[in-house]
Write a protein that holds these residues in place. Structure first.
Motif, short mmCIF file in Angstrom:
data_model
loop_
_atom_site.label_atom_id
_atom_site.label_comp_id
_atom_site.label_asym_id
_atom_site.label_seq_id
_atom_site.Cartn_x
_atom_site.Cartn_y
_atom_site.Cartn_z
N UNK A 168 0.82 -1.22 0.00
CA UNK A 168 0.00 0.00 0.00
C UNK A 168 0.86 1.28 0.00
N UNK A 169 0.22 2.34 -0.49
CA UNK A 169 0.93 3.62 -0.55
C UNK A 169 1.00 4.30 0.80
N UNK A 170 0.06 3.98 1.69
CA UNK A 170 0.16 4.53 3.04
C UNK A 170 1.44 4.04 3.71
N UNK A 171 1.89 2.85 3.35
CA UNK A 171 3.15 2.32 3.87
C UNK A 171 4.31 2.60 2.91
N UNK A 172 4.20 3.63 2.12
CA UNK A 172 5.34 4.09 1.32
C UNK A 172 5.21 3.87 -0.17
N UNK A 173 4.45 2.86 -0.58
CA UNK A 173 4.29 2.61 -2.01
C UNK A 173 5.52 2.01 -2.68
N UNK A 174 6.42 1.41 -1.90
CA UNK A 174 7.59 0.75 -2.49
C UNK A 174 7.17 -0.47 -3.30
N UNK A 175 7.83 -0.68 -4.43
CA UNK A 175 7.56 -1.88 -5.23
C UNK A 175 7.90 -3.11 -4.40
#
Ligand SMILES: NC(=O)c1ccc[n+]([C@@H]2O[C@H](COP(=O)([O-])OP(=O)(O)OC[C@H]3O[C@@H](n4cnc5c(N)ncnc54)[C@H](O)[C@@H]3O)[C@@H](O)[C@H]2O)c1
Ligand SMILES: [Zn+2]
Ligand SMILES: [Zn+2]
Lengths: 291, 390
Positions: B129-136
């Motif tokens: 998720x993007x709330x947790x940074x959005x890292x691949x």
């Protein structure tokens, strides 16, 4: 820009190029320990002279607000995007503000400022005023080191990278360029007008700025092993009239989170040597990349 | 490269995406040798955790070989075989310095998405998720690992990938959950959920000195694993009238000294409260089904410890008064893997811990959607599906 030595804690004499006449040290700068912040309540509740005030601010708010401060809450100082045309009540001392909900009632803002849409029909009635963004962050480094890092031009460029292209335009003069909508940009030069090495730094835009603005950053010791509390404040003061309206529209490019994001980026840069990012990032969109 | 991407609720596809590269000076790039499914992924696959975007590469439990190294990386070298905890941690902030790694201040580039809900942002996670940074994520041939010197752990020679892969997430999570229980020799610990996390919590409770461990689930093969691989006693909650009564009887009327929730927001249940939760969750009125957690709170002995590993949103009907009146200690966190990995790798190297039995099914990356399907539906006794992306 050169790294400023630390030996002198006396305010530096103002530069010859400065636009405004020299002033005394700003009220925001005091050589106090953060631990005394709890005593701030009487300073925080006085409206700052001359600032635009919100219609109908009730005294109860001020108490609520002060108790929020005493409760140790981090205060969001942003005004809504459209509040450039909106009203703000600036509170003295730490420059604490709360946002006007013009007629909707008031309350301390303990979260990110909301976006335009929740201002609803009340927005057009309010008077133009400055837009102030102030936030604090705690960083695991001594104040002296943080101050030196802030004064490095290359760091400022990185830290503000999410908002503006900041380039060096002379000794202690930075050129700021903010990309606005439709390919238009806002530009200004700013220069240092007050410095107390290791503790406080204040800057102002020079004459001819698209949006007159100023700001300061303050470094104070945090309790225990937490390091240093860094407080950053920006104030944008668009001119009135027709030109002012155009600028207000352009300034939509100034995000509500400007101060908090800049501080976060600064913290990561000095604590880890890099700013976290996902640009670029593999994903099945955007031609295989996204962020 | 090829990667497993989220495209909407229950829509995972293997697609071609750009290769990752070094972005920041402390990054490394791993060639992923093995990655695995986690119960946490199910929460967003089923649509209960927001801020996923179509096309996101998922996967946060992985290991691999270092193929590229950023300019400021000091310890990690090209060719190193490493396992990486699922949380991205800087190693320098106050939280990292105090072993609270998943609370790292410096690894979430999208902090503003988390702040409104949590008040303060947490560390970033791969593919979560993007709330947790959005890292691949790491269900891909390659993955970028920031802060490599803090986050990459060298795998001792002679260990197979299956023995090590779960040290990325399931093992440190379970171990942390047991560590939270402040176990005294001979204590009884009950664990809700016999998935990868719950099984590892049970094993860890024994490693930390528990006298008895009781695992609770309803899937026979998972309960069998709890008995045969971990040495726990088990309760099939679907076959007893009252889990509470069972636990009471098993503990001389006192209740377990500590209760660990390794179930999370999609708990299954049998009673009226479950029906209430299910209805509300289906209508998106709230995000959690809290059956297991509420049961753990009631079952725990007075003055005992409640350790919550399951992932939850903002739950209503949370019986804080029960916790208060019983004087329970509540401990919870996302996993602080970097704190535990050196010790856990040592346990594995010495043969005191072998989590490889969790890897019930193997797939190529191209078959990863099928792997998730089996894992989610617990088909064919699947406990963890592992993928071989290269
Ligand atoms: N804290 C962390 O850092 C962290 C890390 C990894 C996973 N998690 C969370 O831990 C939880 C478990 O993860 P997992 O990978 O083992 O998931 P999993 O889906 O493999 O296992 C969950 C198990 O819970 C069982 N269960 C469901 N309802 C139950 C009930 N009422 N009583 C007892 N058991 C019940 C299921 O049958 C299943 O076996 C998830 O919520 C996951 O998000 C947390
Ligand atoms: Zn996980
Ligand atoms: Zn950190």
């Amino acid at each position: 820009m050169a790294d400023k030595p630390q030996e002198s804690s006396a305010p530096r004499s103002p530069r010859a190029t400065r636009a405004a006449p020299p002033r005394g040290p700003s009220p925001e700068w005091e050589g106090r320990d953060i631990e005394t912040a709890g005593v701030r309540e009487d300073r925080d509740v006085e409206p700052r002279g001359g600032r635009a005030t919100a219609a109908g601010a009730s005294p109860g708010i001020v108490e609520q607000f002060a108790s929020a401060v005493l409760g140790g809450a981090l205060l969001s100082i942003g005004l809504g995007r459209r509040s450039l045309g909106g009203a703000a009540l600036a509170l003295a001392g730490g420059g604490l503000l709360f946002r006007s909900f013009g007629g909707q009632g008031h309350g301390p803002i303990l979260e990110e400022p909301r976006f335009d849409t929740d201002r609803g029909p009340y927005e057009p009635e309010v008077v133009a005023g400055p837009r102030v963004l102030e936030r604090s962050i705690t960083i695991q480094k001594p104040a002296s080191e943080l101050y030196r890092a802030w004064r490095l031009a290359e760091n400022l460029t990185k830290v503000m990278g999410h908002f503006a292209d900041v380039t060096t335009a002379g000794p202690d003069v930075q050129h700021w360029r903010v990309q606005g909508p439709l390919g238009r940009s806002l530009e200004w030069d700013s220069h240092i007008v007050e410095e107390h090495p290791g503790e406080f730094l204040r800057w102002e835009s020079l004459k001819g700025a698209d949006v007159p603005n100023d700001g300061w950053v303050r470094f104070r010791p945090a309790p225990g092993d937490w390091g240093t509390v860094v407080t950053l404040r920006f104030r944008f003061d668009p001119p009135g009239g027709v030109i002012g309206d155009a600028v207000v529209k352009l300034l939509g490019a100034v995000p509500d989170t400007l101060a908090s994001k800049a501080l976060r980026r600064f913290k990561s840069l000095v604590e880890t040597g890099e700013i976290p990012t996902t640009v670029p990032n593999p994903a099945a969109r955007g031609g295989g990349h996204s962020y | 490269m090829r990667a497993l991407c989220w495209n909407g609720i229950n829509d995972l596809r293997v697609e071609t995406v750009a290769d990752p590269g070094i972005v920041n000076p402390h990054d490394v790039i791993l060639r992923v040798t093995m990655s695995t499914t986690c119960g946490s992924d199910l929460h967003f696959i089923d649509g209960y955790i927001p801020t996923m975007r179509e096309g996101d590469v998922i996967g946060h439990e992985f290991m691999g070989e270092v193929v590229d190294v950023g300019r400021d990386v000091k310890k990690v070298k090209k060719g190193d075989r490493v396992v990486v905890p699922s949380f991205i941690c800087c190693g320098n902030c106050w939280y990292c310095q105090h072993d609270l790694y998943s609370l790292c201040d410096n690894t979430n580039p999208k902090a503003e998405l988390q702040e409104p809900l949590l008040g303060y942002p947490t560390a970033g996670i791969y593919g979560y998720t993007h709330a947790f940074g959005g890292y691949a994520g790491a269900h891909a041939q390659y993955v970028r690992v920031p802060h490599a010197d803090t986050d990459c752990f060298l795998v001792p020679e002679g260990l197979k990938d299956e023995q090590v892969i779960f040290l990325s997430d399931a093992v440190p999570t379970g171990y942390m959950g047991a560590d939270f229980c402040n176990i005294h020799p001979g204590d009884t610990v009950a664990v809700w959920g016999c998935g990868g996390v719950g099984l590892m919590a049970m094993k860890s409770a024994f490693l930390l000195g528990a006298g008895r461990v009781i695992g609770i689930d309803r899937f026979p093969e998972r309960l069998r694993m709890a008995r045969e691989k971990v040495g726990a006693e088990t309760i099939d909650y679907s076959r007893v009238d009252s889990v509470l009564d069972m636990l009471k009887e098993l503990t001389g009327g006192r209740g377990p000294d500590a209760c660990i929730d390794a179930v999370g927001m999609e708990a299954h249940g049998t009673g009226a409260e479950y029906a209430y939760d299910r209805a509300k969750q289906a209508l998106h009125l709230h995000s959690d089904r809290g059956e297991a957690l509420r049961q753990a709170i009631r079952a725990c002995r007075k003055g005992g410890t409640l350790s919550i590993l399951g992932v939850y949103g903002v739950m209503d009907k949370f019986p804080i008064g029960v916790i208060m009146n019983k004087g329970l200690t509540v401990r919870t966190a996302q996993q602080h893997g970097q704190k535990y990995l050196p010790l856990l790798l040592e346990h594995v190297a010495k043969g005191q811990l072998d989590p490889s039995f969790l890897a019930t099914h193997r797939f190529s990356l191209e078959d990863a959607p099928r792997g998730y399907e089996m894992f989610k539906k617990k088909q064919d006794g699947c406990v963890r599906a592992v993928f071989l992306p290269n």
